[in-house]
Design an enzyme around this catalytic site. Structure first.
Site, PDB file in Angstrom:
ATOM      1  N   ALA A 173       0.838  -1.207   0.000  1.00 33.62           N
ATOM      2  CA  ALA A 173       0.000   0.000   0.000  1.00 33.62           C
ATOM      3  C   ALA A 173       0.877   1.263   0.000  1.00 33.62           C
ATOM      4  O   ALA A 173       1.852   1.332  -0.757  1.00 33.62           O
ATOM      5  CB  ALA A 173      -0.987  -0.029   1.165  1.00 33.62           C
ATOM      6  N   CYS A 174       0.567   2.206   0.876  1.00 29.06           N
ATOM      7  CA  CYS A 174       1.295   3.490   0.847  1.00 29.06           C
ATOM      8  C   CYS A 174       2.775   3.336   1.167  1.00 29.06           C
ATOM      9  O   CYS A 174       3.562   4.248   0.907  1.00 29.06           O
ATOM     10  CB  CYS A 174       0.678   4.475   1.829  1.00 29.06           C
ATOM     11  N   SER A 175       3.170   2.219   1.753  1.00 32.42           N
ATOM     12  CA  SER A 175       4.584   2.030   2.083  1.00 32.42           C
ATOM     13  C   SER A 175       5.328   1.247   1.004  1.00 32.42           C
ATOM     14  O   SER A 175       6.478   0.843   1.210  1.00 32.42           O
ATOM     15  CB  SER A 175       4.716   1.321   3.432  1.00 32.42           C
TER      16      SER A 175
END
Ligand code: COA
Length: 378
Positions: free
Chosen positions: A156-158
């Protein structure tokens, strides 16, 4: 063991932008139409009336003022409220691979390399256009890379900080000399544009980074070289940011609503959980390298919410950072998921001096968080 470094970055931004005012006007027209068409049910209490959005709320709650999108017309069309993207045939390049090419070539050029110097491609993003063949392998082919390997990953965002870590590990071990790590994020396609709680959050973009053996990058002397001192990765399961889209959907007995297959979040809970988690992670990570926050010249933080970044930096630094210490790009780009901290790094790192230390940091669904400490070596 070799030392790994970031030796080039690239950025693709779509041509179309949507300002908060344009977005709010579309949502509010949609809300008015919905409430008019469902007036009887709303009156009877069987349907809940929708509430309008406002630019003031969006700026105050998030700091976002605008976003880039692959398709603006579909998003602002109140009969559609979704980007209108071409269906690409199996023999055509896919959209994510296409948007990856320019930033990939720019990153390779910035590093002073040729495409043929790249040993591997990692495509790291929140959503992949399809399950397989891997997007990264298509990108590898589209770049004309005949040797090497490629794989996709999703945190995801990481995804980008985890991707840098995976690339650096391959470089440190000697398994590869140079890895291209790409983040093609089409967040507009997983966003519920009809929901005022989240319609303003995301934008589309693609970033690319070359992670290379530091000695080779220094030898070439082509441009800035950022030594990767180390990375720290952290995950902790949470349902507070979720997207249920997946290959089992068509087989699920109950079926799911369209909205259940998109991004959804409990924004307040995310805020409350993630701020301390990330502040602790950065603090401990710096300690590991005998550094304090005062030694960090710049934080390239995940770009989801300005208030959240201020809280995190306040916990780490003991005060709200200025633009020079923690540059903001989310006002222009909105949340571009994994690409956010790479955009900040791409735009705001050349002015730092050799010897300066910085931290790239991401956080998001999973929960997942990653911090990468870098030091300018050339
Ligand atoms: N316009 C006007 N009002 C709105 C609105 C909009 N677009 N959206 C929500 N509101 C209202 C809410 O209904 C609520 O009203 P209430 O107090 O009467 O219930 C009020 O504004 C506050 O809403 P809330 O959702 O609590 O706002 P917030 O301050 O938490 O900000 C986020 C919302 C999403 C911007 C914020 O929580 C956030 O960014 N969280 C972190 C999310 C994150 O980083 N996620 C990672 C994603 S990958």
């Amino acid at each position: 063991m070799y030392s790994a470094a970031i030796s080039g970055t690239g950025l693709f931004t779509p041509e179309s932008t949507i300002s908060n005012d344009e977005l709010v006007a579309a949502l509010n027209a949609f809300v008015e139409k919905f409430n008019t068409e469902n007036a009887a049910e709303i009156e009877a209490g069987t349907v809940e009336a929708l509430a309008p959005s406002s630019n003031e709320f969006i700026v105050k709650a998030s700091g976002i003022k605008s976003r880039y999108v692959l398709d603006k017309t579909g998003v602002l069309d109140i009969e559609r409220m979704a980007p209108s993207l071409p269906t690409r045939g199996d023999d055509e390049i896919s959209i994510q691979a296409e948007m990856a090419i320019q930033p990939a070539l720019d990153a390779i050029k910035a590093a002073g390399l040729d495409v043929s110097d790249i040993d591997g491609v990692i495509c790291a993003a929140s959503n992949m256009q399809r399950a397989y063949p891997a997007m990264s392998i298509e990108i590898q082919a589209a770049l004309g890379l005949e040797a090497g390997w490629a794989f996709d990953m999703n945190v995801a965002c990481s995804s980008a900080t985890f991707g840098i870590d995976m690339a650096a590990a391959a470089v440190r071990s000697g398994q590869a000399k140079r890895i291209l790590m790409i983040n093609p994020e089409i967040c507009s396609a997983h966003l519920n544009w009809e929901n005022r709680d989240c319609h303003f959050i995301f934008g589309d973009v693609c970033t690319a980074s070359v992670i290379e053996r530091e000695d080779l990058a220094l030898e070439r002397n082509a441009g800035p070289v950022w030594s990767i001192l180390g990375s720290r990765l952290r995950t902790q399961f949470s349902n507070n940011i979720r997207n249920n889209f997946g290959f089992l959907n068509r087989s699920e007995a109950e079926g799911r609503s369209e909205w259940d297959l998109m991004f959804k979040q409990e924004g307040r809970k995310v805020f409350k959980d993630v701020v301390p988690m990330v502040a602790k992670m950065i603090g401990e990570h710096l300690e590991e390298y005998d550094l304090t926050a005062a030694d960090v010249r710049r934080f390239w933080l995940h770009q989801a919410n300005k208030n959240m970044n201020d809280f995190i930096a306040q916990k780490v630094l003991g005060r709200v950072p200025n633009e020079d210490e923690a540059p903001v790009v989310l006002d222009e780009f909105a949340n571009t998921s994994s690409a956010g901290c790479v955009i900040a790094f791409h735009r705001h790192s050349r002015d730092l001096a050799v010897g300066d230390t910085g931290v790239l940091c991401s956080f998001g669904a999973g929960y997942s968080a990653g911090s990468v400490i870098v030091k300018r070596a050339a």
